[in-house]
Design a protein around this motif. Structure first.
Motif, short mmCIF file in Angstrom:
data_model
loop_
_atom_site.label_atom_id
_atom_site.label_comp_id
_atom_site.label_asym_id
_atom_site.label_seq_id
_atom_site.Cartn_x
_atom_site.Cartn_y
_atom_site.Cartn_z
N ASN A 163 0.82 -1.22 0.00
CA ASN A 163 0.00 0.00 0.00
C ASN A 163 0.85 1.27 0.00
OD1 ASN A 163 -2.20 -1.68 0.12
ND2 ASN A 163 -3.20 -0.62 1.81
N TYR A 164 1.96 1.29 -0.74
CA TYR A 164 2.75 2.51 -0.79
C TYR A 164 2.40 3.33 -2.03
CZ TYR A 164 6.04 0.03 -3.99
OH TYR A 164 6.63 -0.64 -5.03
N SER A 165 2.73 4.61 -1.96
CA SER A 165 2.42 5.54 -3.04
C SER A 165 3.69 5.93 -3.79
CB SER A 165 1.76 6.81 -2.48
OG SER A 165 0.58 6.50 -1.77
N ILE A 166 3.57 6.07 -5.09
CA ILE A 166 4.65 6.59 -5.93
C ILE A 166 4.22 7.99 -6.35
CG2 ILE A 166 6.00 6.23 -8.03
CD1 ILE A 166 5.01 3.24 -7.85
N VAL A 167 4.94 9.00 -5.85
CA VAL A 167 4.49 10.38 -5.97
C VAL A 167 5.49 11.20 -6.78
CG1 VAL A 167 3.71 12.42 -4.71
CG2 VAL A 167 3.42 10.15 -3.70
N GLY A 168 5.03 11.80 -7.85
CA GLY A 168 5.91 12.61 -8.68
C GLY A 168 5.95 14.06 -8.22
N LEU A 169 7.07 14.72 -8.48
CA LEU A 169 7.20 16.15 -8.17
C LEU A 169 7.91 16.86 -9.31
CD1 LEU A 169 6.98 18.63 -6.35
CD2 LEU A 169 9.19 18.00 -5.37
N HIS A 170 7.21 17.77 -9.96
CA HIS A 170 7.81 18.71 -10.90
C HIS A 170 7.58 20.09 -10.30
CE1 HIS A 170 7.78 20.66 -15.19
NE2 HIS A 170 8.78 21.07 -14.44
N TRP A 171 8.58 20.56 -9.53
CA TRP A 171 8.39 21.80 -8.78
C TRP A 171 8.09 22.98 -9.70
CZ3 TRP A 171 11.75 26.08 -9.11
CH2 TRP A 171 11.35 27.15 -8.30
N GLY A 172 8.70 23.02 -10.87
CA GLY A 172 8.51 24.15 -11.75
C GLY A 172 7.06 24.42 -12.10
N LEU A 173 6.22 23.39 -12.10
CA LEU A 173 4.81 23.58 -12.43
C LEU A 173 4.09 24.48 -11.43
CD1 LEU A 173 3.59 20.04 -13.62
CD2 LEU A 173 3.90 22.11 -14.99
N TYR A 174 4.56 24.50 -10.18
CA TYR A 174 3.91 25.34 -9.18
C TYR A 174 4.07 26.81 -9.52
CZ TYR A 174 3.09 21.27 -6.27
OH TYR A 174 2.65 20.05 -5.79
N ASN A 175 5.15 27.19 -10.20
CA ASN A 175 5.32 28.58 -10.60
C ASN A 175 4.22 29.01 -11.57
OD1 ASN A 175 8.07 29.55 -9.50
ND2 ASN A 175 8.52 27.51 -10.32
N GLU A 176 3.68 28.05 -12.33
CA GLU A 176 2.63 28.34 -13.30
C GLU A 176 1.24 28.11 -12.70
OE1 GLU A 176 3.30 25.85 -16.66
OE2 GLU A 176 5.46 26.28 -16.72
N ARG A 177 1.08 27.00 -11.96
CA ARG A 177 -0.25 26.59 -11.50
C ARG A 177 -0.64 27.16 -10.14
NH1 ARG A 177 -1.78 21.89 -14.36
NH2 ARG A 177 -0.77 22.00 -16.40
N ASP A 178 0.36 27.40 -9.28
CA ASP A 178 0.05 27.86 -7.92
C ASP A 178 1.17 28.75 -7.39
OD1 ASP A 178 -1.02 28.23 -5.42
OD2 ASP A 178 -1.16 26.10 -4.90
N PRO A 179 1.38 29.91 -7.99
CA PRO A 179 2.48 30.77 -7.55
C PRO A 179 2.35 31.23 -6.11
CG PRO A 179 1.06 31.91 -9.14
CD PRO A 179 0.66 30.47 -9.15
N ALA A 180 1.11 31.30 -5.59
CA ALA A 180 0.94 31.69 -4.18
C ALA A 180 1.59 30.67 -3.26
CB ALA A 180 -0.54 31.83 -3.86
N ALA A 181 1.55 29.40 -3.65
CA ALA A 181 2.18 28.35 -2.82
C ALA A 181 3.70 28.49 -2.85
CB ALA A 181 1.77 26.97 -3.32
N VAL A 182 4.26 28.90 -3.99
CA VAL A 182 5.70 29.12 -4.08
C VAL A 182 6.12 30.25 -3.14
CG1 VAL A 182 7.60 29.77 -5.62
CG2 VAL A 182 5.79 28.25 -6.44
N ARG A 183 5.32 31.32 -3.10
CA ARG A 183 5.62 32.43 -2.20
C ARG A 183 5.49 31.98 -0.74
NH1 ARG A 183 6.79 37.36 -3.17
NH2 ARG A 183 6.31 37.05 -5.38
N GLU A 184 4.48 31.16 -0.44
CA GLU A 184 4.32 30.63 0.91
C GLU A 184 5.54 29.82 1.32
OE1 GLU A 184 1.63 27.34 3.36
OE2 GLU A 184 1.08 27.90 1.30
N ALA A 185 6.02 28.97 0.40
CA ALA A 185 7.20 28.16 0.69
C ALA A 185 8.41 29.06 0.93
CB ALA A 185 7.47 27.20 -0.47
N HIS A 186 8.56 30.10 0.10
CA HIS A 186 9.69 31.02 0.27
C HIS A 186 9.65 31.67 1.66
CE1 HIS A 186 12.67 34.09 -0.57
NE2 HIS A 186 11.82 34.99 -0.14
#
Length: 328
Positions: A259-282
């Motif tokens: 029951n494990y998950s394989i999770v992908g991460l393309h961080w660059g997409l957050y700059n396009e799809r959710d820039p507010a989250a990038v600012r929160e992370a910063h």
């Protein structure tokens, strides 16, 4: 100004050429900065080879992240002033491997006062990737066990520090005794030298047979395949990249067994799809830096004339922490 330019694709040491070029002018929603520092990232090397997903037309100047001082604002830019110290993404083809560079205002942030130029420049891509990977995608919880591959490298070292800051037990996998010492200094609770130890067995022993709750994998290939043997029930394997050059083919039936998950991460997409989250992370990363909980490991500072060879060493996996071009 002086800049490192790629006119034809190939190995970084062969194609990065130091040339004189005109000072660039910022376009709409851009800023021109005097570069203070720019770390070498694996994507910079891949761009030189023509192997990165972003393929700028030649000639171009790499340098996907940097710290600099704003000297000119393009039209439409608000919230910044000339003279301000900032960090963020280099606007390749006019990236940070130069005396001056362009930055897109949307990917430009105030630099944390607690960090030097070289450290601040290194807080953007690697630490943002770690923040989104561990918190947004991996849902790492206090008390869990985090396994970090390539733990002494630029991306891995950030994940080790972020894992410790989150209250996890961190196991770091490295290649060689020098890199093992670096992982210990970063705060890893258990360090495994993959050249002399089987990380699967060590992880099982360290966790009482349970396995790692979150596995941070920027390597791929056999490293991913063996990670499936030591992931915990309901664990999460984070796919960060493929530094080994081999993209694995997961056995999806095996994911059902634990029951494990394989999770992908393309961080660059957050700059396009959710820039507010990038600012929160910063903002969160800067807070932790100001509290002394995060400090990017800068292993070497180089000048512009040494940068081509330094980029090659990063490409070949012969470095620890961050190798940073400093514009003195």
């Amino acid at each position: 100004m002086q800049t490192l330019r790629v006119s034809e694709l190939g190995e970084p040491r062969d194609v990065l050429e130091l040339v004189e070029s005109p000072l660039p002018r910022p376009g709409p929603d851009q800023v021109l900065v005097r570069v203070a520092a720019s770390p070498v990232n694996f994507p910079d090397a891949l761009m030189c080879r023509g192997q990165y997903q972003v393929k700028p037309e030649t000639p171009f100047t790499p340098g996907v992240e940097l710290c600099g001082e704003i000297v000119e604002l393009g039209s439409g830019v608000g919230g910044f002033t000339t003279g301000e110290r900032v960090i963020g993404g280099g606007a390749v083809p006019t990236g940070g491997f130069a005396e001056y560079a362009l930055m897109d205002a949307a990917r430009t942030f105030p630099a944390p006062a607690a960090l030097s130029d070289a450290e601040a420049a290194s807080l953007f891509i690697g630490y943002q990737t770690g923040w989104f990977g561990l918190h947004r995608r991996g849902a790492l919880r206090e008390g869990e066990t985090l396994l970090v591959h390539a733990a002494s490298g630029g991306v891995g070292s950030a994940a080790v520090q972020l894992g410790k800051a989150a209250g996890a037990t961190v196991i770091g996998v490295v290649g060689g005794p020098e890199k093992a010492e670096v992982a210990r200094e970063l705060g890893a609770d258990v360090v495994i030298d993959r050249r002399s130890e089987d990380f699967v067995g060590v992880v099982k022993e360290a966790t009482g047979g349970r396995g790692a709750d979150v596995i941070y994998d920027p390597v791929g290939g056999e490293t991913y395949e063996r990670s499936t043997k030591c992931v915990a029930f309901e664990g999460r394997i984070l796919i960060i990249g493929f530094a080994s050059g081999k993209i694995p083919s997961p056995g999806l039936n095996h994911a059902l067994i634990k029951n494990y998950s394989i999770v992908g991460l393309h961080w660059g997409l957050y700059n396009e799809r959710d820039p507010a989250a990038v600012r929160e992370a910063h903002e969160d990363l800067c807070r932790m830096a100001d509290e002394g909980r995060l400090s990017p490991l800068v292993s070497q500072r180089v000048g512009l004339s040494e940068l081509a060879e330094a980029t090659q060493r990063v490409a070949d996996g012969h470095t620890v922490g961050r190798v940073v071009y400093v514009n003195s």
